[in-house]
Design a protein around this motif. Structure first.
Motif, PDB file in Angstrom:
ATOM      1  N   GLY A   1      70.919  19.591 -16.210  1.00 57.94           N
ATOM      2  CA  GLY A   1      71.384  19.580 -14.826  1.00 57.94           C
ATOM      3  C   GLY A   1      71.337  20.922 -14.127  1.00 57.94           C
ATOM      4  O   GLY A   1      71.734  21.020 -12.959  1.00 57.94           O
ATOM      5  N   GLU A   2      70.834  21.957 -14.778  1.00 57.35           N
ATOM      6  CA  GLU A   2      70.823  23.296 -14.188  1.00 57.35           C
ATOM      7  C   GLU A   2      69.596  23.471 -13.289  1.00 57.35           C
ATOM      8  O   GLU A   2      68.529  22.923 -13.531  1.00 57.35           O
ATOM      9  N   PHE A   3      69.762  24.274 -12.222  1.00 57.50           N
ATOM     10  CA  PHE A   3      68.660  24.612 -11.320  1.00 57.50           C
ATOM     11  C   PHE A   3      68.284  26.066 -11.584  1.00 57.50           C
ATOM     12  O   PHE A   3      69.033  26.988 -11.273  1.00 57.50           O
ATOM     13  N   ILE A   4      67.102  26.266 -12.170  1.00 53.10           N
ATOM     14  CA  ILE A   4      66.626  27.592 -12.551  1.00 53.10           C
ATOM     15  C   ILE A   4      65.426  27.957 -11.682  1.00 53.10           C
ATOM     16  O   ILE A   4      64.515  27.141 -11.480  1.00 53.10           O
ATOM     17  N   VAL A   5      65.408  29.172 -11.168  1.00 54.75           N
ATOM     18  CA  VAL A   5      64.266  29.673 -10.403  1.00 54.75           C
ATOM     19  C   VAL A   5      63.579  30.765 -11.204  1.00 54.75           C
ATOM     20  O   VAL A   5      64.223  31.708 -11.672  1.00 54.75           O
ATOM     21  N   ILE A   6      62.255  30.630 -11.389  1.00 53.14           N
ATOM     22  CA  ILE A   6      61.441  31.680 -11.995  1.00 53.14           C
ATOM     23  C   ILE A   6      60.805  32.457 -10.860  1.00 53.14           C
ATOM     24  O   ILE A   6      60.062  31.890 -10.043  1.00 53.14           O
TER      25      ILE A   6
ATOM     26  N   ASN B   1      53.523  26.854   1.950  1.00 55.74           N
ATOM     27  CA  ASN B   1      52.691  26.473   3.095  1.00 55.74           C
ATOM     28  C   ASN B   1      53.499  26.162   4.353  1.00 55.74           C
ATOM     29  O   ASN B   1      52.917  25.740   5.358  1.00 55.74           O
ATOM     30  N   LEU B   2      54.811  26.369   4.304  1.00 52.66           N
ATOM     31  CA  LEU B   2      55.660  26.053   5.455  1.00 52.66           C
ATOM     32  C   LEU B   2      55.951  27.305   6.267  1.00 52.66           C
ATOM     33  O   LEU B   2      55.978  28.418   5.738  1.00 52.66           O
ATOM     34  N   ASP B   3      56.205  27.113   7.577  1.00 51.21           N
ATOM     35  CA  ASP B   3      56.580  28.266   8.396  1.00 51.21           C
ATOM     36  C   ASP B   3      58.031  28.650   8.102  1.00 51.21           C
ATOM     37  O   ASP B   3      58.755  27.951   7.380  1.00 51.21           O
ATOM     38  N   ALA B   4      58.468  29.780   8.657  1.00 47.80           N
ATOM     39  CA  ALA B   4      59.761  30.363   8.279  1.00 47.80           C
ATOM     40  C   ALA B   4      60.923  29.401   8.523  1.00 47.80           C
ATOM     41  O   ALA B   4      61.807  29.252   7.664  1.00 47.80           O
ATOM     42  N   LYS B   5      60.940  28.720   9.676  1.00 50.64           N
ATOM     43  CA  LYS B   5      62.048  27.816   9.991  1.00 50.64           C
ATOM     44  C   LYS B   5      62.062  26.627   9.042  1.00 50.64           C
ATOM     45  O   LYS B   5      63.128  26.224   8.547  1.00 50.64           O
ATOM     46  N   LEU B   6      60.886  26.060   8.764  1.00 53.15           N
ATOM     47  CA  LEU B   6      60.807  24.913   7.860  1.00 53.15           C
ATOM     48  C   LEU B   6      61.176  25.296   6.433  1.00 53.15           C
ATOM     49  O   LEU B   6      61.734  24.483   5.686  1.00 53.15           O
ATOM     50  N   ARG B   7      60.861  26.540   6.042  1.00 47.31           N
ATOM     51  CA  ARG B   7      61.221  26.987   4.696  1.00 47.31           C
ATOM     52  C   ARG B   7      62.735  26.950   4.530  1.00 47.31           C
ATOM     53  O   ARG B   7      63.257  26.490   3.511  1.00 47.31           O
ATOM     54  N   VAL B   8      63.458  27.454   5.525  1.00 40.85           N
ATOM     55  CA  VAL B   8      64.919  27.467   5.464  1.00 40.85           C
ATOM     56  C   VAL B   8      65.448  26.041   5.408  1.00 40.85           C
ATOM     57  O   VAL B   8      66.314  25.707   4.590  1.00 40.85           O
ATOM     58  N   GLN B   9      64.911  25.164   6.274  1.00 40.53           N
ATOM     59  CA  GLN B   9      65.366  23.773   6.318  1.00 40.53           C
ATOM     60  C   GLN B   9      65.093  23.061   4.995  1.00 40.53           C
ATOM     61  O   GLN B   9      65.949  22.342   4.466  1.00 40.53           O
ATOM     62  N   THR B  10      63.905  23.286   4.434  1.00 41.37           N
ATOM     63  CA  THR B  10      63.548  22.604   3.191  1.00 41.37           C
ATOM     64  C   THR B  10      64.350  23.145   2.014  1.00 41.37           C
ATOM     65  O   THR B  10      64.683  22.393   1.091  1.00 41.37           O
ATOM     66  N   ARG B  11      64.668  24.445   2.029  1.00 42.72           N
ATOM     67  CA  ARG B  11      65.555  24.993   0.985  1.00 42.72           C
ATOM     68  C   ARG B  11      66.888  24.270   0.983  1.00 42.72           C
ATOM     69  O   ARG B  11      67.432  23.927  -0.073  1.00 42.72           O
ATOM     70  N   LEU B  12      67.433  24.030   2.175  1.00 40.72           N
ATOM     71  CA  LEU B  12      68.709  23.313   2.274  1.00 40.72           C
ATOM     72  C   LEU B  12      68.572  21.888   1.731  1.00 40.72           C
ATOM     73  O   LEU B  12      69.473  21.383   1.052  1.00 40.72           O
TER      74      LEU B  12
ATOM     75  N   ILE C   1      66.451  20.872  -0.569  1.00 43.20           N
ATOM     76  CA  ILE C   1      66.320  20.918  -2.030  1.00 43.20           C
ATOM     77  C   ILE C   1      67.681  21.136  -2.670  1.00 43.20           C
ATOM     78  O   ILE C   1      68.008  20.521  -3.696  1.00 43.20           O
ATOM     79  N   GLN C   2      68.512  22.003  -2.068  1.00 49.28           N
ATOM     80  CA  GLN C   2      69.873  22.211  -2.589  1.00 49.28           C
ATOM     81  C   GLN C   2      70.672  20.911  -2.533  1.00 49.28           C
ATOM     82  O   GLN C   2      71.366  20.549  -3.493  1.00 49.28           O
ATOM     83  N   LYS C   3      70.588  20.220  -1.406  1.00 50.89           N
ATOM     84  CA  LYS C   3      71.303  18.945  -1.251  1.00 50.89           C
ATOM     85  C   LYS C   3      70.801  17.926  -2.269  1.00 50.89           C
ATOM     86  O   LYS C   3      71.587  17.206  -2.902  1.00 50.89           O
ATOM     87  N   LEU C   4      69.490  17.892  -2.458  1.00 51.62           N
ATOM     88  CA  LEU C   4      68.881  16.964  -3.411  1.00 51.62           C
ATOM     89  C   LEU C   4      69.401  17.216  -4.822  1.00 51.62           C
ATOM     90  O   LEU C   4      69.757  16.279  -5.543  1.00 51.62           O
ATOM     91  N   HIS C   5      69.490  18.462  -5.214  1.00 50.29           N
ATOM     92  CA  HIS C   5      69.965  18.777  -6.563  1.00 50.29           C
ATOM     93  C   HIS C   5      71.438  18.418  -6.727  1.00 50.29           C
ATOM     94  O   HIS C   5      71.851  17.930  -7.780  1.00 50.29           O
ATOM     95  N   ARG C   6      72.243  18.659  -5.696  1.00 46.13           N
ATOM     96  CA  ARG C   6      73.664  18.278  -5.775  1.00 46.13           C
ATOM     97  C   ARG C   6      73.818  16.775  -5.961  1.00 46.13           C
ATOM     98  O   ARG C   6      74.686  16.315  -6.690  1.00 46.13           O
TER      99      ARG C   6
ATOM    100  N   LEU D   1      66.085  11.622   1.635  1.00 43.93           N
ATOM    101  CA  LEU D   1      65.245  12.637   2.286  1.00 43.93           C
ATOM    102  C   LEU D   1      65.029  12.361   3.771  1.00 43.93           C
ATOM    103  O   LEU D   1      64.239  13.053   4.415  1.00 43.93           O
ATOM    104  N   GLU D   2      65.716  11.363   4.310  1.00 46.70           N
ATOM    105  CA  GLU D   2      65.610  11.006   5.738  1.00 46.70           C
ATOM    106  C   GLU D   2      64.166  10.694   6.122  1.00 46.70           C
ATOM    107  O   GLU D   2      63.640  11.173   7.127  1.00 46.70           O
ATOM    108  N   LEU D   3      63.526   9.875   5.294  1.00 48.11           N
ATOM    109  CA  LEU D   3      62.143   9.460   5.539  1.00 48.11           C
ATOM    110  C   LEU D   3      62.027   7.986   5.913  1.00 48.11           C
ATOM    111  O   LEU D   3      60.911   7.471   6.036  1.00 48.11           O
ATOM    112  N   GLY D   4      63.163   7.333   6.092  1.00 44.76           N
ATOM    113  CA  GLY D   4      63.151   5.887   6.318  1.00 44.76           C
ATOM    114  C   GLY D   4      62.282   5.462   7.486  1.00 44.76           C
ATOM    115  O   GLY D   4      61.588   4.441   7.417  1.00 44.76           O
TER     116      GLY D   4
END
Length: 355
Positions: A33-38, A167-178, A180-185, A125-128
Motif C-alpha cells: 500500500g505504500e506510494f514510492i517515487v524513484i 507530456n502535460l503542461d504545468a497546470k495539468l501536471r498539478v491537477q493530475t498530481r492531485l 493521483i494522490q486522491k486515487l492512491h488514498r 476519475l470523473e470520466l463518466g
C-alpha cells in the motif's frame, strides 16, 4: 495488493568484459500500500529499474519479489501489475470505454463484470461523460486519466507509473498530481512512480528513492531527504533552487572558502579538516553583518525573490520574502546562515558527515 522487494538487483547490457552495467546492486523494500517515487536525472537507471519490476527488462543479478513470489522468470502478464506510460498508449480507434475494457476482455471476464469495473474507475476519475469519446477528442489530461483508468480496472497488486506527467503542461501536471494522490488514498494499491522532476517527487511520495548513476543515494520521506540529504548529490538535486555547497576548510573558529573568512553561528561544530558546507537558500538571511556578497542577478517570483550572489569565488543563491529588500545587480550585501541549518559533507566521498 502486495509488498514489493528489490534485492541486490543488477542490470547489464551485453556480456563479457565489454558488458555495460547500468544498475549496481540496488535494494529497496516497499510496504504493502505504500506510494514510492524513484527520482533522479536522465540516465540514472530509474526507468530501467521500473521496467525490470514490470518484466519488460531481464534482471542480470538479484531478485524482485511481489508479495511472496519472486517474479524474475515470470512474464509481465503473470506479475499482476498495471503500468501507466508517459505517452498514454491508447488505441486511437477505440472509445474511452473500450480502451479501459480491452484488457479485461482479453482476460475473458464476463461483460457485466467489465462494465461494473469500467464504470467504477470512470466515476473515480470523473470520466463518466467521456466514455463514448475517442482519444483524439480528449485533452492531454483526460487521456492520461483514461490511461490510469485502464490500469485501475485491472485491480493489480502493484501500480507502475513511468513519468506519466511529462507530456502535460504545468497546470495539468498539478491537477493530475492531485488526482493521483486522491486515487492512491481511495485504492491503497502499492505504487512505484518514476520521475526526473523533484517537485513531483516531493509532492507525491510517501517515501522517495533518489538514484544517481545506477545506484541509490538515499531512501526516505520527502521531509527527511530535504532536511538531511545523505550526499552532496542529493543536496544539489532535491530542492528548487538546490542547496548551496561551499568547499573550504576550518581555520580556528572560522571556515575558509572562496578566499573569504566565514563566521558561523555560535555553537557550530566545525569539521576537523577540509569539508563541503551546505546551506539552503532560505536559510541565508540578508542583514547588516555576515558574509560579504555581491549581487549578480535577481529573480522576482511574486511573493519572494531569488538573489544570485558571489561570495569570493563561490556562487550562492539566497531566497528572501522581504518585500522591502530590492537589491540591484552589483550591490554589496551581507548574508548570514541560520543557526542549526548548516550541513557538512566529506570533500572526497561526498557523504554527509553528521549522518
Amino acid at each position: 495488493m502486495a509488498s514489493l522487494s528489490i534485492r541486490k538487483v543488477v542490470k547489464r547490457y551485453g556480456s563479457g568484459p565489454r558488458a555495460a552495467q547500468v544498475i549496481h546492486g540496488v535494494s529497496a523494500e516497499i510496504a504493502d500500500g505504500e506510494f514510492i517515487v524513484i527520482v533522479g536525472p536522465s540516465g540514472c537507471g530509474k526507468s530501467t529499474l521500473l521496467r525490470m519490476v514490470a518484466g519488460l527488462e531481464e534482471v542480470s543479478e538479484g531478485e524482485i519479489a511481489i508479495g511472496p513470489r519472486v517474479v524474475n522468470q515470470l512474464e509481465p502478464s503473470e506479475r499482476d501489475i498495471a503500468m501507466v506510460f508517459q505517452n498514454y498508449a491508447l488505441y486511437p480507434h477505440m472509445s474511452v470505454y473500450d480502451n479501459m475494457a480491452y484488457g479485461l476482455k482479453i482476460q475473458g471476464l464476463p461483460r457485466d463484470a467489465i462494465r461494473q469495473r469500467v464504470e467504477k474507475a470512470a466515476a473515480i476519475l470523473e470520466l463518466g461523460a467521456l466514455l463514448q469519446r475517442k482519444p483524439r477528442e480528449l485533452s492531454g489530461g483526460q487521456r492520461q486519466r483514461v490511461a490510469m483508468g485502464r490500469a485501475i480496472v485491472r485491480q493489480p497488486q502493484v501500480f507502475l507509473f513511468d513519468e506519466p506527467l511529462s507530456n502535460l503542461d504545468a497546470k495539468l501536471r498539478v491537477q493530475t498530481r492531485l488526482e493521483i494522490q486522491k486515487l492512491h488514498r481511495e485504492l491503497g494499491i502499492t505504487s512505484l512512480f518514476v520521475t526526473h522532476d523533484q517537485v513531483e517527487a516531493m509532492t507525491l511520495a510517501q517515501r522517495m528513492i533518489v538514484m544517481n548513476a545506477g545506484r541509490i543515494e538515499q531512501i526516505g520521506t520527502p521531509e527527511a531527504v530535504y532536511a538531511s540529504p545523505a550526499t552532496t548529490f542529493v543536496a544539489s538535486f532535491i530542492g528548487s533552487p538546490p542547496m548551496n555547497l561551499i568547499e573550504g576548510h576550518p581555520e580556528g573558529l572560522f571556515f575558509m572558502a572562496g578566499g573569504e573568512r566565514l563566521a558561523l553561528p555560535a555553537g557550530t561544530e566545525l569539521p576537523l579538516a577540509g569539508a563541503t558546507l551546505g546551506v539552503r537558500p532560505e536559510h541565508l538571511a540578508v542583514g547588516d553583518s555576515g558574509w560579504p556578497v555581491t549581487v549578480e542577478m535577481v529573480e522576482v517570483l511574486g511573493a519572494e525573490r531569488l538573489l544570485y550572489v558571489k561570495l569570493g569565488s563561490t556562487s550562492l543563491v539566497v531566497r528572501t520574502d522581504d518585500a522591502q529588500l530590492r537589491p540591484q545587480v552589483g550591490d554589496r550585501l551581507h548574508v548570514r546562515p541560520h543557526a542549526g541549518k548548516l550541513h557538512w559533507f566529506h570533500p572526497t566521498t561526498h557523504q554527509r558527515l553528521d549522518a
